[in-house]
Design an enzyme around this catalytic site. Structure first.
Site, PDB file in Angstrom:
ATOM      1  N   HIS A 315      49.295  41.561  41.411  1.00  0.00           N
ATOM      2  CA  HIS A 315      49.198  40.117  41.650  1.00  0.00           C
ATOM      3  C   HIS A 315      47.822  39.672  42.109  1.00  0.00           C
ATOM      4  O   HIS A 315      47.663  38.531  42.540  1.00  0.00           O
ATOM      5  CB  HIS A 315      50.205  39.686  42.719  1.00  0.00           C
ATOM      6  N   LYS A 494      49.721  25.601  49.240  1.00  0.00           N
ATOM      7  CA  LYS A 494      49.650  27.031  48.953  1.00  0.00           C
ATOM      8  C   LYS A 494      49.097  27.710  50.194  1.00  0.00           C
ATOM      9  O   LYS A 494      48.588  27.038  51.095  1.00  0.00           O
ATOM     10  CB  LYS A 494      48.775  27.337  47.734  1.00  0.00           C
ATOM     11  N   ARG A 495      49.151  29.049  50.257  1.00  0.00           N
ATOM     12  CA  ARG A 495      48.533  29.742  51.374  1.00  0.00           C
ATOM     13  C   ARG A 495      47.080  29.274  51.538  1.00  0.00           C
ATOM     14  O   ARG A 495      46.415  28.963  50.552  1.00  0.00           O
ATOM     15  CB  ARG A 495      48.565  31.267  51.134  1.00  0.00           C
ATOM     16  N   LYS A 500      41.140  29.881  47.241  1.00  0.00           N
ATOM     17  CA  LYS A 500      41.916  28.742  46.733  1.00  0.00           C
ATOM     18  C   LYS A 500      41.169  27.421  46.956  1.00  0.00           C
ATOM     19  O   LYS A 500      41.515  26.404  46.399  1.00  0.00           O
ATOM     20  CB  LYS A 500      43.291  28.707  47.393  1.00  0.00           C
ATOM     21  N   THR A 601      51.908  29.576  40.784  1.00  0.00           N
ATOM     22  CA  THR A 601      53.222  29.162  40.265  1.00  0.00           C
ATOM     23  C   THR A 601      53.532  27.723  40.670  1.00  0.00           C
ATOM     24  O   THR A 601      54.324  27.061  40.009  1.00  0.00           O
ATOM     25  CB  THR A 601      54.354  30.101  40.752  1.00  0.00           C
ATOM     26  N   LYS A 605      55.400  24.269  38.801  1.00  0.00           N
ATOM     27  CA  LYS A 605      56.394  23.378  39.419  1.00  0.00           C
ATOM     28  C   LYS A 605      55.930  21.923  39.355  1.00  0.00           C
ATOM     29  O   LYS A 605      56.711  21.020  39.062  1.00  0.00           O
ATOM     30  CB  LYS A 605      56.638  23.784  40.875  1.00  0.00           C
TER      31      LYS A 605
HETATM   32  C1  26Q Z   1      47.359  43.508  51.354  1.00  0.00           C
HETATM   33  C2  26Q Z   1      46.912  44.616  52.036  1.00  0.00           C
HETATM   34  C3  26Q Z   1      47.709  45.215  52.975  1.00  0.00           C
HETATM   35  C4  26Q Z   1      48.972  44.679  53.206  1.00  0.00           C
HETATM   36  C5  26Q Z   1      49.408  43.575  52.528  1.00  0.00           C
HETATM   37  C6  26Q Z   1      48.599  42.979  51.592  1.00  0.00           C
HETATM   38  C7  26Q Z   1      49.074  41.814  50.820  1.00  0.00           C
HETATM   39  C8  26Q Z   1      50.097  41.003  51.254  1.00  0.00           C
HETATM   40  C9  26Q Z   1      50.547  39.937  50.502  1.00  0.00           C
HETATM   41  C10 26Q Z   1      48.510  41.516  49.595  1.00  0.00           C
HETATM   42  C11 26Q Z   1      48.961  40.445  48.838  1.00  0.00           C
HETATM   43  C12 26Q Z   1      49.989  39.638  49.282  1.00  0.00           C
HETATM   44  C13 26Q Z   1      50.482  38.497  48.510  1.00  0.00           C
HETATM   45  C14 26Q Z   1      50.023  38.181  47.322  1.00  0.00           C
HETATM   46  C15 26Q Z   1      50.475  37.021  46.543  1.00  0.00           C
HETATM   47  O1  26Q Z   1      51.340  36.270  46.956  1.00  0.00           O
HETATM   48  N1  26Q Z   1      49.895  36.846  45.351  1.00  0.00           N
HETATM   49  C16 26Q Z   1      50.208  35.734  44.479  1.00  0.00           C
HETATM   50  O2  26Q Z   1      51.205  36.160  43.580  1.00  0.00           O
HETATM   51  C17 26Q Z   1      51.656  35.082  42.771  1.00  0.00           C
HETATM   52  C18 26Q Z   1      52.809  35.584  41.937  1.00  0.00           C
HETATM   53  O3  26Q Z   1      52.353  36.435  40.933  1.00  0.00           O
HETATM   54  C19 26Q Z   1      50.527  34.549  41.911  1.00  0.00           C
HETATM   55  O4  26Q Z   1      50.995  33.415  41.227  1.00  0.00           O
HETATM   56  C20 26Q Z   1      49.328  34.168  42.780  1.00  0.00           C
HETATM   57  O5  26Q Z   1      48.242  33.824  41.962  1.00  0.00           O
HETATM   58  C21 26Q Z   1      48.968  35.330  43.693  1.00  0.00           C
HETATM   59  O6  26Q Z   1      47.951  34.929  44.595  1.00  0.00           O
END
Ligand code: 26Q
Length: 753
Positions: A315, A494-495, A500, A601, A605
């Site tokens: 992702h 969004k986050r 972003k 996503t 929406k």
């Molecule tokens: C990283 C390192 C160590 C522990 C955790 C993490 C970590 C935690 C959460 C890395 C990534 C996330 C979350 C990522 C995320 O939500 N990505 C989003 O995924 C969506 C679904 O595919 C995409 O639409 C977004 O573009 C993407 O940012």
């Protein structure tokens, strides 16, 4: 399904329905759904999907479940007859706090589509007691508090299963809770299965604080999703959490396969394991461990079995989000798992040579994605551009080794929640205009034929007005802010992350503020809405929230500008807030630095709900632009190719852009003394200096074009007929982004259920 709420009220409470209060009705309806779901059989099949994810951002469930059972309208009218409003009852449900952002919400949409398509597949995750965190704004800054959702929920059902998870030096017992996942108009179901720690201790968490003893592993494993990982204890805890999740999952998968008749040599015929990013990637060595240590398999056979079972979705290409854990941490958490990973690394090196670019273990760190690619059978990206970047650059050496493992699966969203539940007005316009088939096919292209039909355009406009009334009501009740009736609604939710580029929209706000001050009064008031949480350890993201809240207050206090420009930041943005805000949006802000947003996503929406997108050519925006065509979307910004080039050559120098007078004026506004006096000067100064000197995600590179494009959007909004046409085309083309389509592709190409 026949229901009689009056009789049920008498039976359960000995009182007429009319006398019940909303929370009681909410509980009664949740019970009704749960009882009904309890007797539905599971989707059946020899081969079962296990979708492993650290997050499941499922949102409230009542409305969705009533709709899927086909009793929503009936319940609504029985309640109305007794003087109750189902909408007010729905507000009593607490939203489960089991996720963080896009990846978690994607998992929830997927569960809905998997069940709707009748495929046998469960979600597996952890039962986070305090979820992510509850966001509050105090002194115009984000404060993080525990989200106590678990005490107030009504959906989890305790399962009989429990396992032991062996860590280095001690073991813990787990237990399991299930939430039924009903598909749309189905008589069979799947489940979301959430493991918990038998010895978990909620009292480790003080009220109103998310600080807790990170070393008390036997008590804390399932307290928080993504605990602060800015220190060693936090990072180690995450590894413990991940291993706890996958050890339970792997034991369950093997148990269930045996129950269905597997002799384990044929395990891939019974189970396919999908890992949502690398957080569950230790399921690979854990399955191997169980086969070798508990079932006496030969190591090589165990490896070849598992290699045929695990599929991985990537992702992100952001280096800091790619998991790399110190081998030492893994040795602490589970010496046996560390040993197996070392063996997998050796095997890989023996077969492919000692190429550090594809090594699982390098410089003492375990690269989780590398393990998932070598020892899984499938890797996919989440939008066409993202997959192309993985293949051509980020994971290029892997693509050369295993081209057959790579594929794209563009994300999707469930239409049940993201239009049928959250936008009843638009849904019923669509029913009237193109018939109701779209509710099952998700095909909305029939709407294109009405592009020049004034009465249909007018009805779309009316539906948007209804959604705006609901959103205004929500903001008023939650934050005490009044939004003008005729305001243009411009939304970025969004986050909070630098890539972003919420900070770029903040710079636009400063520009617009100054422009209005100069006497350029916009024809309609403009309301810009933000929403999103920032990771507690991510300082610059916190600073960005502070800037937005400062601008909100500063502008609200300006009698000249405030009638024309308003900035709102939604507190504790979550799925329920999204359901109110997205249907009301006129403009969808998707302004990430090209190449950095894997898919997005919310962009889908917004489109489905008739907003027009203002975007960079990043993630799935590229596919949206292709579908709706040039006149129906606004794109701007440096291309992903050029961005990659700038990074590769170290050729972007923020300061050169900062020095341009028009840009300097905007950035320096952040540190002008009277503005700073109102807030946290340290935060504002740091953000200013970061933007002026570093600006890693190149907001200053794109800001001028962004301002121009936004002004064009605002001008075009004034031509109502042409704007409504754009809106119609966006809705009509949104069918491609149904998660039913996505899941069909996963099943056809990867899962083969
Ligand atoms: C990283 C390192 C160590 C522990 C955790 C993490 C970590 C935690 C959460 C890395 C990534 C996330 C979350 C990522 C995320 O939500 N990505 C989003 O995924 C969506 C679904 O595919 C995409 O639409 C977004 O573009 C993407 O940012």
């Amino acid at each position: 399904m026949k229901i009689d709420l009056e009789a049920r009220s008498q039976e359960k409470f000995g009182r007429p329905l009319a006398e019940l209060d909303n929370p009681t009705i909410c509980t009664m309806l949740e019970d009704l759904v749960r009882e009904h779901a309890a007797v539905m059989p599971l989707n059946d099949g020899k081969r079962r999907l296990y979708y492993l994810s650290a997050e499941f951002l499922i949102g409230r469930l009542l409305t969705n479940n009533l709709l899927e059972l086909g009793i929503y309208d009936d319940v609504k009218s029985q309640l109305a007859a007794a003087g109750h409003d189902l909408g007010a009852v729905e507000e009593c449900e607490v939203e489960p706090s089991l996720g963080n952002g896009g990846l978690g919400r994607l998992a929830a949409c997927f569960l809905d589509s998997i069940a709707t398509l009748g495929l046998p597949g469960d979600g597996i995750g952890l039962n986070w007691h305090y979820g992510l965190f509850h966001q509050k704004f105090i002194d115009l800054q984000q404060a993080a508090e525990p989200d106590t959702w678990l005490d107030r929920q009504d959906w989890l059902v305790k399962d009989e299963k429990f396992y032991t998870v062996q860590f280095g030096g001690f073991s813990v017992k787990s237990c399991l809770y299930d939430i039924d996942v009903l598909g749309y108009q189905r008589t069979t179901k799947n489940r979301l299965r959430l493991f918990d720690l038998e010895s978990v201790d909620d009292s480790l968490v003080p009220p109103n604080s998310i600080d807790f003893d990170k070393t008390a592993i036997k008590k804390n494993l399932t307290l928080f999703l993504y605990p602060d990982d800015s220190d060693d204890a936090g990072r180690l805890l995450r590894v413990y959490q991940e291993y706890f999740m996958v050890s339970n999952a792997a034991q369950l998968i093997i148990d269930e396969a045996q129950e269905r008749g597997s002799n384990l040599h044929d395990l891939p015929d019974y189970a396919v394991v999908h890992i949502n990013d690398t957080h569950p990637s230790m399921v690979i060595p854990e399955l191997i461990r169980l086969l070798v240590d508990e079932h006496s398999f030969d190591f090589d056979e165990a490896v070849s079995i598992v290699k045929n079972m695990v599929a991985y979705t990537n992702h992100t290409i952001l280096a800091e989000a790619l998991e790399k854990w110190p081998l030492k941490s893994l040795q602490t958490v589970s010496p046996r798992i560390a040993e197996i990973i070392e063996k997998l690394d050796e095997l890989e090196k023996k077969e492919y040579g000692d190429n550090p670019d594809v090594a699982i273990i390098r410089d003492g760190a375990v690269h989780m994605a590398h393990m998932a690619i070598h020892y899984g059978f499938s890797i996919n990206g989440v939008a066409a551009l993202h997959t192309k970047i993985l293949e051509d650059t980020e994971l290029h050496p892997f693509y050369e080794m295993y081209p057959e493992k790579f594929s794209n699966k563009t994300n999707g969203i469930t239409f049940r929640r993201w239009i049928m539940d959250c936008n009843p007005a638009l849904s019923s316009v669509l029913d009237d205009v193109i018939g109701t088939d779209w509710r099952t096919t998700c095909d909305l292209t029939g709407l294109m034929a009405y592009k020049d039909d004034d009465s249909v355009l007018q009805r779309l406009d009316d539906a948007k007005d209804k959604a705006k009334i609901s959103m205004r009501d929500f903001i008023w009740k939650n934050q005490g802010v009044h939004i003008p009736e005729d305001a243009i609604i411009d939304v970025q939710v969004k986050r909070i992350h630098e890539y972003k580029r919420q900070q770029m929209l903040a710079l636009y706000i400063i520009w617009k503020y100054l422009d209005i001050k100069n006497g350029n009064i916009p024809p309609h008031p403009i309301t810009i809405i933000f929403g999103g949480k920032a990771a507690p350890a991510y300082t610059i993201a916190q600073d960005i929230i502070h800037l937005i809240l400062m601008l909100s207050r500063w502008i609200a206090a300006d009698p000249v500008v405030s009638p024309h420009l308003q900035v709102i930041m939604i507190e504790n943005y979550n799925v329920s807030a999204a359901e109110r805000v997205i249907p009301a949006a006129d403009i969808s802000e998707q302004i990430s630095l090209a190449s950095k947003e894997a898919s997005g996503t919310s962009n889908m929406k917004f489109m489905l709900n008739g907003a027009v997108t203002l975007c960079t050519l990043d993630g799935a925006n590229v596919e949206i632009a292709d579908l709706v065509g040039d006149g129906n979307i606004y794109t701007f910004g440096t291309s992903s190719k050029e961005v990659e080039h700038l990074y590769a050559e170290n050729a972007y120098h923020a300061h050169d852009y900062y020095e341009k007078p028009g840009i300097k004026l905007l950035v320096d506004f952040i540190t002008n003394p009277s503005f700073m006096a109102l807030g946290n000067a340290g935060r504002l100064q740091r953000l200013h200096d970061d933007m002026a000197n570093k600006d890693w995600f190149m907001a200053l590179l794109d800001i001028e074009e962004y301002i121009q494009k936004k002004e064009l959007v605002l001008r075009d909004f004034e031509d109502r007929e042409s704007w409504l046409k754009k809106s119609l085309v966006n809705i009509a083309q949104a069918g491609d982004f149904s998660s039913d389509r996505t899941i069909r592709q996963y099943n056809k190409d990867i899962w083969h259920l």
